[in-house]
Design a protein around this motif. Structure first.
Motif, PDB file in Angstrom:
ATOM      1  N   GLY A 140     -51.941 -45.449   5.426  1.00 40.98           N
ATOM      2  CA  GLY A 140     -51.707 -44.154   4.798  1.00 40.98           C
ATOM      3  C   GLY A 140     -52.122 -42.960   5.637  1.00 40.98           C
ATOM      4  O   GLY A 140     -52.689 -42.002   5.125  1.00 40.98           O
ATOM      5  N   LYS A 193     -49.179 -36.616  -7.858  1.00 39.69           N
ATOM      6  CA  LYS A 193     -49.224 -37.186  -6.529  1.00 39.69           C
ATOM      7  C   LYS A 193     -47.815 -37.401  -6.016  1.00 39.69           C
ATOM      8  O   LYS A 193     -46.954 -37.889  -6.725  1.00 39.69           O
ATOM      9  N   ARG A 220     -52.382 -50.357  -1.069  1.00 38.12           N
ATOM     10  CA  ARG A 220     -53.185 -49.373  -0.340  1.00 38.12           C
ATOM     11  C   ARG A 220     -54.670 -49.607  -0.563  1.00 38.12           C
ATOM     12  O   ARG A 220     -55.470 -49.614   0.381  1.00 38.12           O
ATOM     13  N   ASP A 230     -46.100 -39.423  -3.018  1.00 40.09           N
ATOM     14  CA  ASP A 230     -46.443 -40.366  -1.967  1.00 40.09           C
ATOM     15  C   ASP A 230     -45.184 -40.820  -1.245  1.00 40.09           C
ATOM     16  O   ASP A 230     -44.381 -41.568  -1.763  1.00 40.09           O
ATOM     17  N   THR A 264     -50.016 -41.800 -10.622  1.00 41.46           N
ATOM     18  CA  THR A 264     -48.979 -41.469  -9.664  1.00 41.46           C
ATOM     19  C   THR A 264     -47.845 -40.749 -10.380  1.00 41.46           C
ATOM     20  O   THR A 264     -47.563 -41.030 -11.534  1.00 41.46           O
ATOM     21  N   SER A 290     -44.711 -42.752   1.337  1.00 37.16           N
ATOM     22  CA  SER A 290     -44.507 -44.134   1.751  1.00 37.16           C
ATOM     23  C   SER A 290     -44.273 -45.045   0.549  1.00 37.16           C
ATOM     24  O   SER A 290     -43.625 -46.076   0.663  1.00 37.16           O
ATOM     25  N   ILE A 291     -44.800 -44.670  -0.613  1.00 31.84           N
ATOM     26  CA  ILE A 291     -44.575 -45.492  -1.799  1.00 31.84           C
ATOM     27  C   ILE A 291     -43.098 -45.549  -2.162  1.00 31.84           C
ATOM     28  O   ILE A 291     -42.566 -46.605  -2.506  1.00 31.84           O
ATOM     29  N   PRO A 299     -52.262 -39.619   0.858  1.00 31.38           N
ATOM     30  CA  PRO A 299     -52.228 -40.936   0.219  1.00 31.38           C
ATOM     31  C   PRO A 299     -53.616 -41.419  -0.183  1.00 31.38           C
ATOM     32  O   PRO A 299     -54.133 -42.392   0.348  1.00 31.38           O
ATOM     33  N   PRO A 349     -55.676 -37.978   4.767  1.00 29.12           N
ATOM     34  CA  PRO A 349     -56.298 -38.601   3.589  1.00 29.12           C
ATOM     35  C   PRO A 349     -57.820 -38.498   3.568  1.00 29.12           C
ATOM     36  O   PRO A 349     -58.420 -38.349   2.496  1.00 29.12           O
TER      37      PRO A 349
END
Lengths: 288, 288
Positions: B280, B213, A41, B215, B10, B217-218, B200, B177
């Motif tokens: 993101g 956090k 990212r 996330d 994270t 997509s992670i 993100p 974001p």
DNA sequence: TAGATTGTTAATCGATTAACAATC
DNA sequence: TAGATTGTTAATCGATTAACAATC
């Protein structure tokens, strides 16, 4: 290798269960794998700003990690940097993308099209990384036929046909908790081997199937734990932070913080046991 | 203690940064704290079924962890079990709730009322654990005034007044974001000391403020990594699993899985660099 | 007492980090 | 060459786990 049914670990912990085993196949630690998307990212942002190279120090700062950790992480991928110079942004974007498998197309199905399913269907971060929503599925006839993110919501009956015809290997579960295991079983039976579970349920899957779990309420509970500690420690921590605060803005904010959310929290508002009954209920997120 | 601004880690990693420091204040490891909500969920389910006691083995199975780990985790809380018998379900529910700070009321604000904000506002798992939605906030005049989960969406201008008057110490960010850091700054300035970030973006916060956090997509990217490995290893792993599979249903499913999502994936569908541009992007989740 | 199960120990494993030699 | 920065080493830290003594 153990054969049998295993349960997934929570995404919050790097608990490498049987289902996560393949990660060390080529020697990349699970903790490193979990950070690669963060680096990607940050690198993508640099790439968009046409920054040609970046040092481990700069990139680490952008990703919010320690630079030694970043260099160690990258060392598992190979030697992609240049001493005295740094890393080539474009090259690293490509290498990490390749490592994560994002240079190929990943069709996914989303099962359970409530608010959360809608949010995920619309999430831009998926498409930009090779994740393609192959289908939205729901069991509720009132929802089937509506559309989300430009895609029609289809009935659960079509699950198997869709998974097979589109070679879907990743499923996202955003159903109420009561339906999650059943949906999971059908996904696995149809051929899905990776599942992202948003329902607050422990899913049981056969060996060889990966499950990752995103639990919205767990994150808040962990915050509450720390918040509680802060309230208890407030007299110490608050003051020391205040005393050495770098500016009037910070000091004012800290003072305000203490006044608003500080020691008052040290006394529990409710004395007894917490309310029960709606344990982990995602159904409000779902259409009736 | 270091003074200055720190960045959060994270939620996927147990990376105990400065902002997470207080966790060991009374000696409870971060990894244990992250599992307490899992135990609590399993215990609450048992409690609803009026199960009086549970062994570490049973509870561990329900929570999806190793029983030795569970006993070790509980040992940090104190000696709440009885040898030869197990744990009293109700008592343990209370002790864990208390430890997590769930016996008190936690007002939270949710900023950014798109699909995800809606989903969170409706999420039943919050209210049942003492989290009360104090307000829904959005910057978009078209959204302000609408309602979600029975609450009116209020304008960002009211943020400071709401945080102060309702003593809000926890904020949830579900904005695009680009707006996240700005919203974060305002929350912190107003007195919020814990932030759950769905945008993100790496947020920068002062010492003493916790950020977790989530996330979306992670998590998918980590699954893709493992999925890719499976495809590559398929000839080995697939066969060994198949050979010793416990029943015809499993064997058929595994065969189907190989056919549908197996070696075909070993060849990248796209050869070059992955698509970029919508990095993101959560804005699709937000109202226009 | 016998069986069951906790709580704790100690070994092991994996992750983090500072430091620095290698090298651009 | 001098300065910068990587890649790697090694020490340290934290988490996991099996095993078992304690004890209900």
């Amino acid at each position: 290798m153990a054969i049998g049914r295993s349960t997934q670990s929570t995404s919050q912990t790097p608990d490498a269960g049987a289902a996560r085993r393949p990660s060390r196949a080529r020697g990349i630690p699970e903790a490193t794998v979990a950070r690669l998307p963060l680096y990607l990212r940050a690198l993508t942002a640099l790439s968009e700003r046409s920054v040609p190279t970046v040092s481990s120090e700069e990139l680490a700062a952008a990703a919010g990690v320690n630079s030694a950790k970043l260099r160690k992480d990258f060392s598992y991928l190979g030697s992609y940097g240049t001493r005295g110079v740094g890393y080539d942004v474009e090259y690293l974007v490509y290498q990490i993308s390749r490592e994560l498998g994002l240079t190929q197309d990943w069709p996914v199905v989303i099962v359970g099209i409530g608010n959360l399913g809608h949010a995920l269907a619309n999430y831009g971060g998926f498409a930009s990384r090779g994740f393609r929503v192959a289908a939205l599925l729901d069991a509720d006839p009132a929802v089937v036929g509506s559309s989300a993110a430009g895609l029609p919501v289809r009935h659960m009956d079509e699950l198997e046909a869709i998974v097979e015809s589109q070679q879907v290997s990743i499923g996202v579960i955003t159903t109420p908790p009561g339906a999650a295991q059943q949906v999971c079983d059908r996904l696995v039976e149809a051929g899905v081997t990776s599942i992202l579970n948003f329902a607050p349920t422990v899913l049981t899957v056969p060996d060889g199937v990966d499950v990752r779990k995103v639990d919205l309420s767990i994150e808040l509970q962990i915050l509450a734990f720390h918040e509680q500690r802060k309230a208890g420690e407030e007299p110490d921590r608050g003051d020391s932070v205040l005393d050495r605060a770098p500016g009037p803005v910070r000091a004012a904010a800290a003072k305000l913080r203490r006044a608003a959310g500080g020691t008052a929290k040290a006394e529990p508002a409710k004395g007894g046991k917490p309310a029960k009954g709606t344990e982990g209920d995602l159904s409000a997120v779902m259409p009736a």
